[in-house]
Motif scaffolding. Structure first.
Motif, PDB file in Angstrom:
ATOM      1  N   ARG A 174      20.502  29.992 -59.961  1.00 29.91           N
ATOM      2  CA  ARG A 174      20.126  29.147 -58.842  1.00 29.91           C
ATOM      3  C   ARG A 174      18.121  29.368 -58.849  1.00 29.91           C
ATOM      4  NH1 ARG A 174      21.949  24.776 -56.315  1.00 29.91           N
ATOM      5  NH2 ARG A 174      24.019  25.107 -56.937  1.00 29.91           N
ATOM      6  N   ASN A 175      17.475  28.806 -59.164  1.00 30.23           N
ATOM      7  CA  ASN A 175      16.184  29.254 -58.771  1.00 30.23           C
ATOM      8  C   ASN A 175      15.997  30.357 -58.460  1.00 30.23           C
ATOM      9  OD1 ASN A 175      15.782  26.553 -59.214  1.00 30.23           O
ATOM     10  ND2 ASN A 175      16.246  26.363 -56.329  1.00 30.23           N
ATOM     11  N   LEU A 176      16.801  31.626 -59.422  1.00 34.47           N
ATOM     12  CA  LEU A 176      16.888  33.065 -59.285  1.00 34.47           C
ATOM     13  C   LEU A 176      15.477  33.643 -59.723  1.00 34.47           C
ATOM     14  CD1 LEU A 176      18.415  35.207 -58.220  1.00 34.47           C
ATOM     15  CD2 LEU A 176      19.290  35.425 -60.837  1.00 34.47           C
ATOM     16  N   GLN A 177      14.677  33.979 -58.929  1.00 30.98           N
ATOM     17  CA  GLN A 177      13.298  34.883 -59.684  1.00 30.98           C
ATOM     18  C   GLN A 177      13.206  36.483 -59.044  1.00 30.98           C
ATOM     19  OE1 GLN A 177       9.601  32.373 -58.168  1.00 30.98           O
ATOM     20  NE2 GLN A 177      10.503  31.119 -59.100  1.00 30.98           N
ATOM     21  N   VAL A 178      13.231  37.236 -59.865  1.00 29.87           N
ATOM     22  CA  VAL A 178      13.290  38.770 -59.739  1.00 29.87           C
ATOM     23  C   VAL A 178      12.269  39.330 -60.367  1.00 29.87           C
ATOM     24  CG1 VAL A 178      14.355  40.560 -60.696  1.00 29.87           C
ATOM     25  CG2 VAL A 178      15.596  38.546 -60.778  1.00 29.87           C
ATOM     26  N   ASP A 179      12.234  40.115 -59.546  1.00 33.45           N
ATOM     27  CA  ASP A 179      10.361  41.509 -59.932  1.00 33.45           C
ATOM     28  C   ASP A 179      10.826  42.493 -60.152  1.00 33.45           C
ATOM     29  OD1 ASP A 179       8.510  42.941 -59.204  1.00 33.45           O
ATOM     30  OD2 ASP A 179       8.230  42.973 -57.531  1.00 33.45           O
ATOM     31  N   GLU A 180      10.523  42.518 -61.687  1.00 30.62           N
ATOM     32  CA  GLU A 180      11.264  43.731 -62.220  1.00 30.62           C
ATOM     33  C   GLU A 180       9.581  44.456 -63.006  1.00 30.62           C
ATOM     34  OE1 GLU A 180      12.341  41.321 -66.226  1.00 30.62           O
ATOM     35  OE2 GLU A 180      14.663  41.495 -64.986  1.00 30.62           O
ATOM     36  N   SER A 181       8.636  44.201 -62.047  1.00 36.59           N
ATOM     37  CA  SER A 181       7.357  45.015 -62.564  1.00 36.59           C
ATOM     38  C   SER A 181       7.651  46.696 -62.530  1.00 36.59           C
ATOM     39  CB  SER A 181       6.939  44.523 -60.897  1.00 36.59           C
ATOM     40  OG  SER A 181       6.982  45.331 -59.986  1.00 36.59           O
ATOM     41  N   GLY A 213      17.010  48.707 -60.107  1.00 32.71           N
ATOM     42  CA  GLY A 213      16.032  48.385 -59.016  1.00 32.71           C
ATOM     43  C   GLY A 213      14.894  47.539 -58.795  1.00 32.71           C
ATOM     44  N   SER A 214      14.805  46.652 -59.445  1.00 38.63           N
ATOM     45  CA  SER A 214      14.093  44.980 -59.115  1.00 38.63           C
ATOM     46  C   SER A 214      14.346  44.411 -58.702  1.00 38.63           C
ATOM     47  CB  SER A 214      14.801  44.179 -60.957  1.00 38.63           C
ATOM     48  OG  SER A 214      15.491  43.515 -61.176  1.00 38.63           O
ATOM     49  N   PHE A 215      14.332  43.039 -57.944  1.00 38.92           N
ATOM     50  CA  PHE A 215      14.150  43.074 -56.511  1.00 38.92           C
ATOM     51  C   PHE A 215      14.130  41.400 -56.903  1.00 38.92           C
ATOM     52  CE2 PHE A 215      11.938  46.881 -55.159  1.00 38.92           C
ATOM     53  CZ  PHE A 215      12.772  47.336 -54.095  1.00 38.92           C
ATOM     54  N   VAL A 216      15.098  40.361 -55.405  1.00 35.38           N
ATOM     55  CA  VAL A 216      15.483  39.413 -55.682  1.00 35.38           C
ATOM     56  C   VAL A 216      14.034  38.672 -55.232  1.00 35.38           C
ATOM     57  CG1 VAL A 216      16.751  37.346 -55.835  1.00 35.38           C
ATOM     58  CG2 VAL A 216      17.655  39.357 -56.903  1.00 35.38           C
ATOM     59  N   THR A 217      13.057  37.713 -56.079  1.00 38.12           N
ATOM     60  CA  THR A 217      12.259  37.435 -54.986  1.00 38.12           C
ATOM     61  C   THR A 217      12.729  36.342 -54.177  1.00 38.12           C
ATOM     62  OG1 THR A 217      11.048  36.522 -56.188  1.00 38.12           O
ATOM     63  CG2 THR A 217      10.708  39.159 -55.931  1.00 38.12           C
ATOM     64  N   PHE A 218      13.216  35.678 -54.918  1.00 37.84           N
ATOM     65  CA  PHE A 218      13.350  34.160 -54.618  1.00 37.84           C
ATOM     66  C   PHE A 218      14.841  33.615 -55.682  1.00 37.84           C
ATOM     67  CE2 PHE A 218      13.328  29.361 -55.012  1.00 37.84           C
ATOM     68  CZ  PHE A 218      13.023  28.804 -53.994  1.00 37.84           C
ATOM     69  N   GLY A 219      16.134  32.366 -54.466  1.00 37.05           N
ATOM     70  CA  GLY A 219      16.898  32.054 -55.258  1.00 37.05           C
ATOM     71  C   GLY A 219      17.851  33.089 -55.138  1.00 37.05           C
ATOM     72  N   GLN A 220      19.091  32.455 -55.851  1.00 38.76           N
ATOM     73  CA  GLN A 220      20.697  33.217 -55.699  1.00 38.76           C
ATOM     74  C   GLN A 220      20.862  33.000 -57.354  1.00 38.76           C
ATOM     75  OE1 GLN A 220      20.655  30.047 -53.369  1.00 38.76           O
ATOM     76  NE2 GLN A 220      19.288  30.792 -52.483  1.00 38.76           N
ATOM     77  N   GLY A 221      21.789  34.287 -57.562  1.00 42.98           N
ATOM     78  CA  GLY A 221      23.131  34.411 -58.786  1.00 42.98           C
ATOM     79  C   GLY A 221      24.099  34.878 -58.445  1.00 42.98           C
ATOM     80  N   SER A 222      24.266  34.914 -59.820  1.00 38.57           N
ATOM     81  CA  SER A 222      25.701  36.508 -59.294  1.00 38.57           C
ATOM     82  C   SER A 222      25.243  36.274 -61.377  1.00 38.57           C
ATOM     83  CB  SER A 222      26.628  35.425 -59.661  1.00 38.57           C
ATOM     84  OG  SER A 222      27.235  34.829 -61.128  1.00 38.57           O
TER      85      SER A 222
END
Length: 710
Positions: A174-181, A213-222
């Motif tokens: 749900r609008n999931l955004q992940v920082d994988e930098s 190791g990545s970070f969730v910056t916005f939204g939710q998910g599973s």
């Protein structure tokens, strides 16, 4: 079923399969992992999987063995010189001198090894105390577990601020955004999906995967766990480089909904900030329960009245939607909400936090509040905490900050103590504005939107309990109890440590300086050495330890938090400290040389002359030690008739007592006489050794006026 047998048979085989998970449907991935995309794994299968796949952690690079850490204690230039000197003495047949030199170096290594082991143990204990947790669904129930206990097949829930605990094939987003930098190099967060992808999709384009190791910056998910520990993408990188490298409370959601079927309609309930909810409302329920047009001015006045009392205000609303609607998006609550009411919550400042703010202000540390609260609420809280500047609380709102240019912001950040309703970019801008004025900035934060400012600050401090994983990673320090008073205590402790370090330097360098001057001048003048090399070794490696180590345990000074911050560009060896060192070094040289020459010329006994010169030097050392210690300041205060709080002075008393005992053994025990070429002293000779220490008293008073010890 062949694929399933492969995936469960061995980690390596499972790793080969994981690289293709992005091309499979999510339900197929769940089936292959023996899991359920809604209920997760069964509890009965967890222990077997944990035993088979191991803990979800990277294999740490083995630390140095104890024997190697002990040998490394000898890896010091001074000890090289001593070991070589001992070897030369042994080659010349002076086995006694060689044994003494080697014995001292061994004692030094043992002390260093013990101290290093204790420090490493303390760091390991702290690292173990700060753990990461994950939210999982097992047997249909949501629970939080240490991320190390995740196993392939676990159904993991993700929300803004989380650190992805393992490699996941996403099931719902749900609008999931992940920082994988950190893994892919992509500078911007990636929006995730659940649909299958092409088999040859590169790592950075596997949008239906979330990597450890990545970070969730916005939204939710599973997502379903498909790789843990060293079999994850980051684990493979770590393995190839042979490196070592509470689920944090999620951000408060904008709304909570509760379903209630009635007349084919479903009612959803929304809570949020007054501004966000009120602008979406057109109607309100009156006292009779009838819908009427909302009076925004009346509501805003009530909000202002509540905020003035320091209340944090939330607004509540509802909306009716079709019972056939089984999902909810932001667009669904943009308009046509029915206003229900307000809730005021009070979170009074802790008494210790108010005291900490006052102590920081006494120490010339500016405390500023950056908050998402309503500006009136923030101002009231700041008033209670004593954050006034020049008797008033100057507050700025984010909207006003956005309109400021750099010059206006520089003035605002100097005058303001409260910054309310600020955006993440504005937090960063405030930190940069303070740094541009030459300030050293410590920034506290707990959310995802705090991360840029935490990283920019000179000292980023994240909440250890309520902080998100993103904030923790961006910060330099963790506040384990989430209490501002701990920051003030850390500042006080840091200043005390620095002050005690300065005391140790002020003690060691003049003492060593006097000895060095004595030996250098005697060598240049081709005269008998007043102190032999073994005797210098005793003074520096044994006697100095008993007098210097207690300085590290000096209690905090009552003035330490009443002094302005030191200039960060100020060198450790300042000009005033250098003047102190020169004065005390010159006195020690005169004392050693004078006592040696006087006794040698009057008695003709060179061993007695050296022994008395050393004892006179140690007596002067004790007087000087008292002059820079807390015990000495207590004695001076007592003589002046002032009362002072007596702190823990046991370390300095033990150090002085140990020094006296060691020096008596040094000159009065026959074994030590043979080892160090000393001779026993009678009572008159002891008294003579004490007399030259008396001039140290006025000299210590003089150097303390130039360079105060406290």
């Amino acid at each position: 079923m062949i694929i399933w047998e492969k995936s469960m048979s061995a980690t390596a085989t499972g790793r080969e399969l994981e690289r293709q998970y992005h091309e499979l449907e999510a339900v197929e991935v769940a089936r292959l992992q023996g899991s359920n995309p809604e209920n997760g794994l069964t509890e009965a299968s967890i222990s077997k999987r944990l035993q088979q796949f191991g803990a979800n952690e990277l294999t740490a690079k083995p630390g140095k063995p104890a024997w190697l850490r002990f040998l490394l204690q000898f890896n010091q230039p001074l000890l090289y010189i001593l070991l070589i000197a001992g070897a030369i003495k042994a080659l010349l047949g002076s086995w006694t001198n060689a044994a003494v030199i080697w014995g001292v170096t061994l004692i030094n290594a043992i002390i260093g090894f013990v101290q290093e082991s204790k420090a490493e143990g303390a760091i390991a204990a702290l690292a173990k105390a700060v753990t990461t947790e994950a939210t999982v669904i097992r047997d249909g129930h949501k629970q939080r577990i240490p991320s190390q206990k995740l196993v392939p097949g676990d159904l993991v829930l993700l929300t803004s601020g989380d650190k992805v605990p393992a490699d996941l094939r996403l099931v719902n987003t749900r609008n999931l955004q992940v920082d994988e930098s950190a893994l892919t190099g992509e500078s911007l967060p990636v929006e995730k999906i659940t649909a299958p992808l092409q088999p040859n999709a590169p790592l950075a384009e596997r949008l239906n995967m979330a990597f450890a190791g990545s970070f969730v910056t916005f939204g939710q998910g599973s997502g379903i766990v498909v790789a843990t520990g060293s079999t994850t993408e980051v684990g493979q990188i770590s393995k190839s480089l042979d490196e070592r490298n509470n689920l944090s409370t999620p951000l408060t959601r904008k709304f909570d909904k509760f379903s209630n079927r009635e007349n084919s309609l479903r009612t959803i309930y929304i809570k949020g900030s007054v501004e966000a909810v009120l602008r979406r409302c057109q109607q309100v329920l009156d006292a009779s329960g009838d819908l009427v047009a909302i009076n925004r001015e009346s509501v805003e006045q009530k909000v202002n009245d509540m905020a003035t009392q320091g209340l944090r205000v939330l607004a509540f609303a509802k909306k009716e939607v079709s019972d056939k609607q089984n999902s909810l998006d932001h667009d669904d609550i943009e308009t046509a909400l029915i206003f229900l009411g307000l809730q005021g919550m009070i979170d009074p400042p802790r008494p210790e936090a108010i005291t900490a703010v006052r102590n920081c202000q006494d120490a010339a540390i500016q405390v500023k509040m950056i908050t998402g609260d309503y500006i009136t609420t923030a101002r009231a809280i700041a008033q209670r905490m004593g954050l006034q500047k020049d008797g008033r609380v100057e507050a700025f709102e984010g909207q006003r900050i956005a309109e400021m240019d750099d010059r206006e912001l520089a003035q605002a950040v100097e005058e303001g103590v409260v910054f309310a309703r600020v955006a993440p970019a504005q937090k960063l801008r405030l930190v940069e504005a303070l740094q541009a004025k030459g300030e050293i900035v410590a920034m506290t934060g707990d959310g995802v939107n705090d991360a840029p400012a935490l990283k920019q600050a000179d000292i980023g401090v994240a909440m250890g309990g309520a902080g998100t994983d993103v904030a923790r990673e961006a910060a330099d320090m963790l506040l384990t109890d989430d209490n501002f008073a701990s920051i003030e205590a850390a500042v006080e402790e840091g200043r005390t440590v620095y002050q005690n370090l300065q005391k140790a330097i002020a003690f060691i360098l003049p003492v060593n300086g006097g000895e060095s001057m004595t030996i250098l001048i005697s060598a240049l003048l081709a005269r008998e050495l007043p102190i032999l090399s073994l005797q210098v070794l005793w003074l520096n490696m044994v006697n100095s330890v008993t007098m210097t180590v207690p300085l590290a345990f000096e209690p905090k000074s009552g003035r330490v938090m009443r002094q302005p911050p030191r200039n960060p560009r100020e060198p450790l060896l300042s000009g005033k400290l250098f003047q102190r060192i020169l004065a005390i070094s010159a006195f020690n040289w005169i004392l050693i040389f004078g006592m040696f020459e006087w006794i040698r010329q009057t008695t003709g006994n060179i061993d007695l002359a050296r022994t008395m010169a050393i004892q006179a030097l140690v007596a002067a050392r004790v007087v000087y030690l008292l002059s820079i210690s807390h015990l000495g300041s207590l004695i001076v205060a007592k003589l002046r008739g002032h009362s002072r709080i007596i702190a823990d002075i046991r370390p300095i008393l033990i150090g002085i007592a140990a020094t006296v005992i060691l020096q008596i053994i040094f000159s009065q025990w026959g074994v030590m006489n043979n080892l160090f070429a000393t001779t026993p002293l009678n009572l008159n000779q002891w008294l003579i050794c004490l007399l030259p220490a008396l001039p140290m008293i006025p000299l210590a008073i003089f150097v303390n006026s130039i360079n105060p010890a406290e």
